[in-house]
Design an enzyme around this catalytic site. Sequence first.
Site, short mmCIF file in Angstrom:
data_model
loop_
_atom_site.label_atom_id
_atom_site.label_comp_id
_atom_site.label_asym_id
_atom_site.label_seq_id
_atom_site.Cartn_x
_atom_site.Cartn_y
_atom_site.Cartn_z
N HIS A 72 0.82 -1.22 0.00
CA HIS A 72 0.00 0.00 0.00
C HIS A 72 0.85 1.26 0.00
O HIS A 72 1.97 1.29 0.53
CB HIS A 72 -0.88 0.04 1.25
CG HIS A 72 -1.83 -1.10 1.35
ND1 HIS A 72 -2.55 -1.37 2.48
CD2 HIS A 72 -2.19 -2.07 0.46
CE1 HIS A 72 -3.29 -2.45 2.29
NE2 HIS A 72 -3.08 -2.90 1.06
N TYR A 142 1.59 0.91 13.63
CA TYR A 142 2.00 1.83 12.56
C TYR A 142 1.89 3.27 13.06
O TYR A 142 0.82 3.66 13.53
CB TYR A 142 1.05 1.74 11.37
CG TYR A 142 1.02 0.46 10.61
CD1 TYR A 142 0.20 -0.60 10.98
CD2 TYR A 142 1.80 0.31 9.45
CE1 TYR A 142 0.16 -1.77 10.25
CE2 TYR A 142 1.75 -0.86 8.71
CZ TYR A 142 0.93 -1.88 9.12
OH TYR A 142 0.89 -3.04 8.37
C1 LIG Z 1 -5.26 2.26 6.89
C2 LIG Z 1 -6.66 2.37 7.40
C3 LIG Z 1 -7.63 1.47 7.04
N1 LIG Z 1 -8.90 1.64 7.52
C4 LIG Z 1 -9.91 0.66 7.16
C5 LIG Z 1 -10.05 0.35 5.68
C6 LIG Z 1 -10.48 -1.09 5.67
O1 LIG Z 1 -11.88 -1.17 5.84
C7 LIG Z 1 -9.83 -1.68 6.92
C8 LIG Z 1 -8.56 -2.44 6.62
O2 LIG Z 1 -7.80 -1.62 5.77
P1 LIG Z 1 -6.65 -2.26 4.92
O3 LIG Z 1 -7.14 -3.56 4.32
O4 LIG Z 1 -6.08 -1.22 4.02
O5 LIG Z 1 -5.58 -2.60 6.07
P2 LIG Z 1 -4.22 -3.35 5.85
O6 LIG Z 1 -4.19 -4.12 4.59
O7 LIG Z 1 -3.94 -4.05 7.11
O8 LIG Z 1 -3.17 -2.13 5.70
C9 LIG Z 1 -2.11 -2.08 6.61
O9 LIG Z 1 -1.07 -2.89 6.15
C10 LIG Z 1 -0.42 -2.43 4.97
C11 LIG Z 1 0.75 -3.35 4.70
C12 LIG Z 1 -0.03 -1.00 5.05
O10 LIG Z 1 1.08 -0.58 4.66
C13 LIG Z 1 -1.07 -0.09 5.54
O11 LIG Z 1 -0.54 1.22 5.84
C14 LIG Z 1 -1.70 -0.63 6.78
O12 LIG Z 1 -2.85 0.15 7.07
O13 LIG Z 1 -9.53 -0.57 7.76
C15 LIG Z 1 -9.25 2.66 8.36
O14 LIG Z 1 -10.41 2.77 8.79
N2 LIG Z 1 -8.29 3.55 8.72
C16 LIG Z 1 -7.01 3.45 8.27
O15 LIG Z 1 -6.18 4.30 8.64
#
Ligand SMILES: Cc1cn([C@H]2C[C@H](O)[C@@H](COP(=O)(O)OP(=O)(O)O[C@H]3O[C@H](C)C(=O)[C@H](O)[C@H]3O)O2)c(=O)[nH]c1=O
Length: 194
Positions: A72, A142
């Site tokens: 991401h 993070y």
């Molecule tokens: C980043 C973020 C996400 N969300 C919500 C959006 C989705 O509904 C849920 C999961 O989001 P996402 O699938 O993008 O999360 P990850 O895949 O774990 O992303 C994480 O892992 C990867 C490796 C990274 O580098 C990102 O910065 C980090 O956020 O949380 C929020 O509500 N607030 C937030 O700040």
Amino acid sequence: MNVAVPSPSRLTVADTPLVGLKRIQRQYLGDARGCFTRLFCAEELALAGWTKPIAQINHTYTARRGTVRGLHFQHPPHAEQKLVTCLRGEIWDVAVDLRAGSPTFLHWHAERLSRDNGLALLIPEGFAHGFQALTDDVELLYCHSHPYVPQAEGGLHPLDPRLSLPWPLPVGTLSARDAAHPWLAETGFAGVTP
Ligand SMILES: Cc1cn([C@H]2C[C@H](O)[C@@H](COP(=O)(O)OP(=O)(O)O[C@H]3O[C@H](C)C(=O)[C@H](O)[C@H]3O)O2)c(=O)[nH]c1=O
């Protein structure tokens, strides 16, 4: 009575082969009760290029080894620095240089981060970030220098042949969004300008 003051826990900064991407080493100060460690220090991390206030702190739990999250990034003007710290378990943490014109454009660097080795990765603007859980029950913290802006989110496919990332384990669970990131060859991606 002079009582010896123990030296405070410090963060030490090391370069990586990608300019701006830094490996951060924590110290654990132990005593009979347990231990203390510093996770973030604006003064010490300024030396690593972290110059903005923390805008957001996030926590993720990943249940199964093999799971991959990422890769991401946020498009400018919402580009962000990230400090990735592993609080439980172990991960293979990878960052990819997306900076347009960078001599290391689309090069990657990875580190194994764990609670025990005390390593964290400071990822500058213009990089994509992802990781693979190497154990069950991984917890990450993070620190972000910019708030989450969903509309500015970009992503690279973890199995993109243009990257050929050597994931240590067979790639397990992906989110639907991560599984749907287009391959770089399909998009003519030229990089981002932080
Ligand atoms: C980043 C973020 C996400 N969300 C919500 C959006 C989705 O509904 C849920 C999961 O989001 P996402 O699938 O993008 O999360 P990850 O895949 O774990 O992303 C994480 O892992 C990867 C490796 C990274 O580098 C990102 O910065 C980090 O956020 O949380 C929020 O509500 N607030 C937030 O700040």
